[in-house]
Design a protein around this motif. Structure first.
Motif, PDB file in Angstrom:
ATOM      1  N   LEU A  86       0.820  -1.213   0.000  1.00 56.12           N
ATOM      2  CA  LEU A  86       0.000   0.000   0.000  1.00 56.12           C
ATOM      3  C   LEU A  86       0.854   1.262   0.000  1.00 56.12           C
ATOM      4  O   LEU A  86       0.411   2.315  -0.465  1.00 56.12           O
ATOM      5  CB  LEU A  86      -0.915   0.012   1.228  1.00 56.12           C
ATOM      6  N   GLU A  87       2.053   1.159   0.510  1.00 55.58           N
ATOM      7  CA  GLU A  87       2.858   2.370   0.662  1.00 55.58           C
ATOM      8  C   GLU A  87       3.819   2.600  -0.503  1.00 55.58           C
ATOM      9  O   GLU A  87       4.569   3.568  -0.485  1.00 55.58           O
ATOM     10  CB  GLU A  87       3.660   2.265   1.962  1.00 55.58           C
ATOM     11  N   GLN A  88       3.863   1.660  -1.497  1.00 52.06           N
ATOM     12  CA  GLN A  88       4.790   1.865  -2.618  1.00 52.06           C
ATOM     13  C   GLN A  88       4.394   3.088  -3.450  1.00 52.06           C
ATOM     14  O   GLN A  88       5.253   3.746  -4.000  1.00 52.06           O
ATOM     15  CB  GLN A  88       4.801   0.621  -3.514  1.00 52.06           C
ATOM     16  N   GLN A  89       3.077   3.284  -3.486  1.00 48.40           N
ATOM     17  CA  GLN A  89       2.615   4.428  -4.273  1.00 48.40           C
ATOM     18  C   GLN A  89       3.024   5.746  -3.623  1.00 48.40           C
ATOM     19  O   GLN A  89       3.296   6.718  -4.312  1.00 48.40           O
ATOM     20  CB  GLN A  89       1.093   4.373  -4.418  1.00 48.40           C
ATOM     21  N   GLU A  90       3.028   5.744  -2.277  1.00 48.44           N
ATOM     22  CA  GLU A  90       3.337   7.005  -1.579  1.00 48.44           C
ATOM     23  C   GLU A  90       4.811   7.113  -1.221  1.00 48.44           C
ATOM     24  O   GLU A  90       5.198   7.987  -0.458  1.00 48.44           O
ATOM     25  CB  GLU A  90       2.495   7.088  -0.312  1.00 48.44           C
ATOM     26  N   ALA A  91       5.616   6.169  -1.732  1.00 48.38           N
ATOM     27  CA  ALA A  91       7.043   6.147  -1.338  1.00 48.38           C
ATOM     28  C   ALA A  91       7.781   7.371  -1.846  1.00 48.38           C
ATOM     29  O   ALA A  91       8.615   7.940  -1.142  1.00 48.38           O
ATOM     30  CB  ALA A  91       7.696   4.882  -1.873  1.00 48.38           C
ATOM     31  N   ALA A  92       7.444   7.710  -3.060  1.00 47.35           N
ATOM     32  CA  ALA A  92       8.177   8.835  -3.623  1.00 47.35           C
ATOM     33  C   ALA A  92       7.903  10.122  -2.845  1.00 47.35           C
ATOM     34  O   ALA A  92       8.783  10.937  -2.662  1.00 47.35           O
ATOM     35  CB  ALA A  92       7.778   8.982  -5.099  1.00 47.35           C
ATOM     36  N   GLU A  93       6.631  10.245  -2.481  1.00 48.98           N
ATOM     37  CA  GLU A  93       6.287  11.475  -1.760  1.00 48.98           C
ATOM     38  C   GLU A  93       6.895  11.518  -0.348  1.00 48.98           C
ATOM     39  O   GLU A  93       7.167  12.573   0.187  1.00 48.98           O
ATOM     40  CB  GLU A  93       4.757  11.580  -1.674  1.00 48.98           C
ATOM     41  N   ARG A  94       7.073  10.378   0.196  1.00 50.88           N
ATOM     42  CA  ARG A  94       7.496  10.392   1.624  1.00 50.88           C
ATOM     43  C   ARG A  94       8.968  10.032   1.813  1.00 50.88           C
ATOM     44  O   ARG A  94       9.400   9.664   2.915  1.00 50.88           O
ATOM     45  CB  ARG A  94       6.666   9.405   2.401  1.00 50.88           C
ATOM     46  N   GLU A  95       9.722  10.037   0.717  1.00 55.71           N
ATOM     47  CA  GLU A  95      11.136   9.721   0.880  1.00 55.71           C
ATOM     48  C   GLU A  95      11.833  10.735   1.794  1.00 55.71           C
ATOM     49  O   GLU A  95      12.648  10.363   2.640  1.00 55.71           O
ATOM     50  CB  GLU A  95      11.810   9.712  -0.494  1.00 55.71           C
ATOM     51  N   SER A  96      11.462  12.000   1.515  1.00 56.78           N
ATOM     52  CA  SER A  96      12.074  13.039   2.370  1.00 56.78           C
ATOM     53  C   SER A  96      11.704  12.846   3.854  1.00 56.78           C
ATOM     54  O   SER A  96      12.533  12.959   4.763  1.00 56.78           O
ATOM     55  CB  SER A  96      11.630  14.415   1.883  1.00 56.78           C
ATOM     56  N   LYS A  97      10.405  12.495   4.020  1.00 58.18           N
ATOM     57  CA  LYS A  97       9.979  12.272   5.416  1.00 58.18           C
ATOM     58  C   LYS A  97      10.691  11.083   6.043  1.00 58.18           C
ATOM     59  O   LYS A  97      11.076  11.086   7.220  1.00 58.18           O
ATOM     60  CB  LYS A  97       8.472  12.053   5.465  1.00 58.18           C
ATOM     61  N   LEU A  98      10.860  10.023   5.193  1.00 59.12           N
ATOM     62  CA  LEU A  98      11.554   8.839   5.735  1.00 59.12           C
ATOM     63  C   LEU A  98      13.007   9.139   6.094  1.00 59.12           C
ATOM     64  O   LEU A  98      13.555   8.603   7.056  1.00 59.12           O
ATOM     65  CB  LEU A  98      11.488   7.707   4.699  1.00 59.12           C
ATOM     66  N   LEU A  99      13.609   9.988   5.228  1.00 57.74           N
ATOM     67  CA  LEU A  99      14.989  10.365   5.570  1.00 57.74           C
ATOM     68  C   LEU A  99      15.051  11.070   6.927  1.00 57.74           C
ATOM     69  O   LEU A  99      15.940  10.821   7.746  1.00 57.74           O
ATOM     70  CB  LEU A  99      15.550  11.263   4.447  1.00 57.74           C
TER      71      LEU A  99
ATOM     72  N   ALA B 155      16.016  10.640  12.749  1.00 57.20           N
ATOM     73  CA  ALA B 155      15.493  10.582  14.132  1.00 57.20           C
ATOM     74  C   ALA B 155      15.757   9.228  14.772  1.00 57.20           C
ATOM     75  O   ALA B 155      16.114   9.109  15.945  1.00 57.20           O
ATOM     76  CB  ALA B 155      13.995  10.890  14.106  1.00 57.20           C
ATOM     77  N   ALA B 156      15.553   8.150  13.918  1.00 57.70           N
ATOM     78  CA  ALA B 156      15.817   6.799  14.450  1.00 57.70           C
ATOM     79  C   ALA B 156      17.283   6.632  14.821  1.00 57.70           C
ATOM     80  O   ALA B 156      17.631   5.993  15.820  1.00 57.70           O
ATOM     81  CB  ALA B 156      15.390   5.762  13.406  1.00 57.70           C
ATOM     82  N   ASN B 157      18.139   7.225  13.923  1.00 62.77           N
ATOM     83  CA  ASN B 157      19.578   7.161  14.269  1.00 62.77           C
ATOM     84  C   ASN B 157      19.862   7.844  15.607  1.00 62.77           C
ATOM     85  O   ASN B 157      20.646   7.360  16.422  1.00 62.77           O
ATOM     86  CB  ASN B 157      20.395   7.798  13.141  1.00 62.77           C
ATOM     87  N   GLU B 158      19.240   9.012  15.768  1.00 62.41           N
ATOM     88  CA  GLU B 158      19.436   9.697  17.063  1.00 62.41           C
ATOM     89  C   GLU B 158      18.933   8.862  18.235  1.00 62.41           C
ATOM     90  O   GLU B 158      19.568   8.778  19.304  1.00 62.41           O
ATOM     91  CB  GLU B 158      18.707  11.040  17.024  1.00 62.41           C
ATOM     92  N   LYS B 159      17.761   8.211  17.982  1.00 62.06           N
ATOM     93  CA  LYS B 159      17.226   7.359  19.070  1.00 62.06           C
ATOM     94  C   LYS B 159      18.159   6.199  19.356  1.00 62.06           C
ATOM     95  O   LYS B 159      18.384   5.815  20.512  1.00 62.06           O
ATOM     96  CB  LYS B 159      15.854   6.838  18.680  1.00 62.06           C
ATOM     97  N   ASN B 160      18.685   5.609  18.250  1.00 58.44           N
ATOM     98  CA  ASN B 160      19.642   4.514  18.462  1.00 58.44           C
ATOM     99  C   ASN B 160      20.873   4.983  19.232  1.00 58.44           C
ATOM    100  O   ASN B 160      21.429   4.256  20.081  1.00 58.44           O
ATOM    101  CB  ASN B 160      20.043   3.915  17.112  1.00 58.44           C
ATOM    102  N   LEU B 161      21.314   6.225  18.877  1.00 55.12           N
ATOM    103  CA  LEU B 161      22.453   6.769  19.641  1.00 55.12           C
ATOM    104  C   LEU B 161      22.114   6.932  21.127  1.00 55.12           C
ATOM    105  O   LEU B 161      22.934   6.657  22.009  1.00 55.12           O
ATOM    106  CB  LEU B 161      22.863   8.116  19.024  1.00 55.12           C
ATOM    107  N   LEU B 162      20.867   7.401  21.344  1.00 54.86           N
ATOM    108  CA  LEU B 162      20.451   7.529  22.774  1.00 54.86           C
ATOM    109  C   LEU B 162      20.453   6.180  23.474  1.00 54.86           C
ATOM    110  O   LEU B 162      20.888   6.039  24.639  1.00 54.86           O
ATOM    111  CB  LEU B 162      19.057   8.177  22.829  1.00 54.86           C
TER     112      LEU B 162
END
Length: 670
Positions: A346-359, A364-371
């Motif tokens: 379902l999310e392949q269609q919206e992948a292009a739009e949300r790439e920036s958000k995923l980045l 944020a996930a990296n920061e959480k992992n660092l924490l």
């Protein structure tokens, strides 16, 4: 005598007369205690002065006034002054031609003076006047000190002899009476002979030259012989009684000395027992102090162990919490991966739009992992700190065990020293008791009471020590309750922290859900992220397993420490039991000493009974001697009665002879 001479001169001058030079010379030359004025013609003034001085004189015991030609007035003044004298023993008034006034003054002197023992009245005229001589005899009857009386050549008639016989019946001290060369005659001799049975003290009576018949003289001599025999027997009895009294006094002194020696030995033994009791009390106090120190050390170790156990429990709880957090995180990741796998299509269609958000989400996930990595590092640092604390506690335990061993060795050395001292003191006391068994008395009962009181005091001390132990245990329990309360508080705080962390994780989950909604179009990138997260999770799992192994090792070490602590406690208990056994052995030794004291007391009682039997034997001997004395006195009384009967028979025979003889016709009527 110099003061006496000055007083004599002063009194003579006060009376208006000059002192006699001859008297002054005699007073200057006379020895101490004797006043000899023989052959000196004394005037009335001199007699008056001497009469005033003699009552106050305390050194003169002999007064010689023979052939002084005393007048009636001078003799009266002189004898009146002697009435108050209390030291004069010998008085010589020979050849002074004393008459009626002199006889009356002598009677008053004998009646009032209580010190004169010898009175010489030779060559006087006392018997010329019957009334005056009767006064003299009355004074003699009332006198209680005179022992020797010389009445030679005093013209004493048969009436004077009768008065003298009456005086002798009442007198109880006169022993020698000289009546030679007087005019006593038959009637006077008979009166004197009749008075002799009534007088018990007169043992010498000279009647030569008095015109007394020979049978009366023989009867008087026989009576005097009986009196002398009686006096000798009385003196012998007195000597025997004196010897017996001396022996009894000597026995009493010996017994008192023995008793004093016994008391001294008992006092010494008391002091030694007091010293030994003080030493034992000091030893018990030292042992109690050592026990208290060991108890305090054990309590401190227990407290430290409890603290370490609490810290370990906290670390275990934290590790469990972290494991739970990791498990929940893994489960959440698995659920997320499943959901993401379902939602990828379902999310392949919206992948292009949300790439920036995923980045952005990846950053944020990296920061959480660092924490999370930082949190893991903090946990590792805390774990290392706990390891260091455990290592320090181990070192402290080793040092404390070494100190305990050293103190135990020192306590054993002190106990050995105290044992040697106790043995030495016991050997010394035993030798002293063996030497002084013969001198023990009833005072051992008091020492036994004192020992009982000391035992009671020791028991009271033991009870107080037990109370202190109970108080220490109660304090330990209270400290343990406080530690448990602190654990409960720490657990509650940890729970609060866990709740906060859970809330934080819920927030994160909500953010992840939002990110899930946004990350449906980024499947490939999410798969990569998931793979990286899985690798990191596997690394974290490996780290958690390592931490678990470390925790297990720490638990094993703690179990070993607990075993060592139990062994140390058991060893300390064994040492305490040994000390209790030693104390019980000392109590048994004290009981043996009590038994020995009881045996010594029994021996003392046996000795006291023997001593009482010896005293009873001596008393029986004294009673037998008293019985012998009583029998002897009865025999003497019987002899006296026989002699009195013989004298009465002789008197009756003499009377019968006189009444039947022709002399009766020549003798004047009564």
């Amino acid at each position: 005598m110099e003061e006496f001479r000055r007083s004599y001169s002063r009194l003579c001058r006060e009376s208006g007369a000059e002192p006699q030079e001859a008297v002054l010379q005699q007073l200057h030359q006379l020895p101490r205690g004797r006043l000899d004025l023989a052959t000196q013609s004394l005037t009335v003034e001199t007699c008056r002065a001497l009469g005033k001085l003699l009552p106050r004189e305390t050194l003169c015991t002999e007064l010689v006034l023979s052939d002084c030609m005393l007048s009636e007035e001078g003799a009266t003044l002189l004898l009146r002054g002697l009435c108050a004298n209390t030291v004069l023993r010998f008085l010589d008034l020979k050849g002074n031609n004393l008459r009626a006034a002199g006889a009356e003054a002598l009677g008053k002197l004998l009646q009032q003076n209580k010190s004169i023992q010898s009175l010489t009245l030779e060559w006087n005229s006392l018997g010329t006047w019957d009334d005056a001589f009767a006064t003299f005899c009355g004074g003699l009857a009332a006198n209680g000190a005179l022992q020797q009386l010389d009445l030679r050549n005093n013209q004493i008639s048969h009436k004077g002899a009768e008065e003298l016989a009456l005086a002798l019946k009442g007198n109880t001290t006169l022993q020698q009476l000289d009546l030679r060369w007087n005019n006593v005659g038959l009637l006077g001799g008979r009166a004197l002979m009749n008075c002799l049975p009534s007088n018990r003290t007169l043992w010498r009576l000279d009647l030569a030259g008095n015109n007394i018949p020979g049978d009366i003289l023989r009867a008087v001599e026989q009576a005097m012989g009986h009196s002398q025999d009686r006096l000798t027997t009385f003196q012998e009895n007195q000597a025997r009684t004196h010897v017996l009294s001396k022996e009894v006094q000597h026995l009493r002194e010996e017994k008192s000395k023995q008793f004093l020696d016994l008391m001294e030995t008992i006092d010494k033994q008391r002091e030694e027992m007091a010293k030994s009791s003080r030493a034992s009390a000091a030893r018990v106090g030292q042992l109690q102090e050592a026990l208290n120190e060991r108890h305090s050390i054990i309590n401190a170790l227990k407290a430290k162990l409890q603290m370490t156990e609490a810290a370990l429990a906290l670390s275990e709880q934290k590790a469990q919490d972290l494991g739970e957090l990791l498990a929940t995180a893994e489960q959440e990741q698995l659920s997320l991966s499943q959901r993401q796998a379902k939602e990828l299509k379902l999310e392949q269609q919206e992948a292009a739009e949300r790439e920036s958000k995923l980045l952005r989400d990846l950053s944020a996930a990296n920061e959480k992992n660092l924490l999370l990595q930082n949190q893991v590092d903090e946990l590792e640092r805390k774990f290392r700190c706990q390891q260091e604390q455990l290592f320090q506690t181990r070192q402290e335990l080793t040092s404390m065990s070494a100190e305990l061993k050293m103190r135990a060795i020192q306590a054993e050395e002190r106990l050995d020293m105290e044992k040697r001292r106790c043995r030495q003191s016991l050997e010394d006391s035993e030798s002293l008791r063996i030497k002084e068994v013969e001198h023990m008395t009833r005072h051992l009962e008091e020492s036994e009471k004192a020992m009982q009181e000391r035992v009671q005091r020791l028991e009271a001390v033991r009870l107080s020590l037990e109370e202190e132990l109970s108080r220490v245990k109660a304090a330990a329990l209270s400290e343990r309750g406080q530690a448990e309360e602190e654990l409960i508080k720490a657990k509650s705080q940890a729970r609060l922290e866990e709740q906060q962390r859970l809330a934080h994780l819920e927030d994160k989950l909500r953010l992840l859900a939002q990110a899930r909604d946004e990350a449906q179009g980024a499947c490939l990138q999410q798969k990569q992220v998931v793979a990286e997260a899985q690798t990191r999770a596997s690394q974290l799992g490996l780290q958690v397993e390592g931490l678990r192994r470390r925790l297990e090792e720490l638990q094993q070490e703690l179990s070993l420490k607990d075993q060592e602590r139990v062994a140390e406690v058991s060893r300390v208990r064994v040492e305490l039991q040994e000390q209790n056994g030693r104390l019980q052995a000392e109590l048994a030794a004290q009981e043996a000493l009590r038994e020995k004291a009881a045996a010594l007391e029994r021996q003392l009682k046996v000795m006291a009974s023997d001593h009482r039997e010896a005293l009873l034997d001596r008393e029986s001997e004294n009673a037998s001697l008293r019985e012998k004395l009583r029998l002897r006195e009865a025999e003497i009384a019987r002899i006296r009665d026989e002699e009195a009967q013989r004298a009465s028979f002789l008197q009756n025979a003499v009377l019968a002879y006189v009444q039947g003889s022709p002399v009766r016709t020549l003798s004047p009527p009564k």
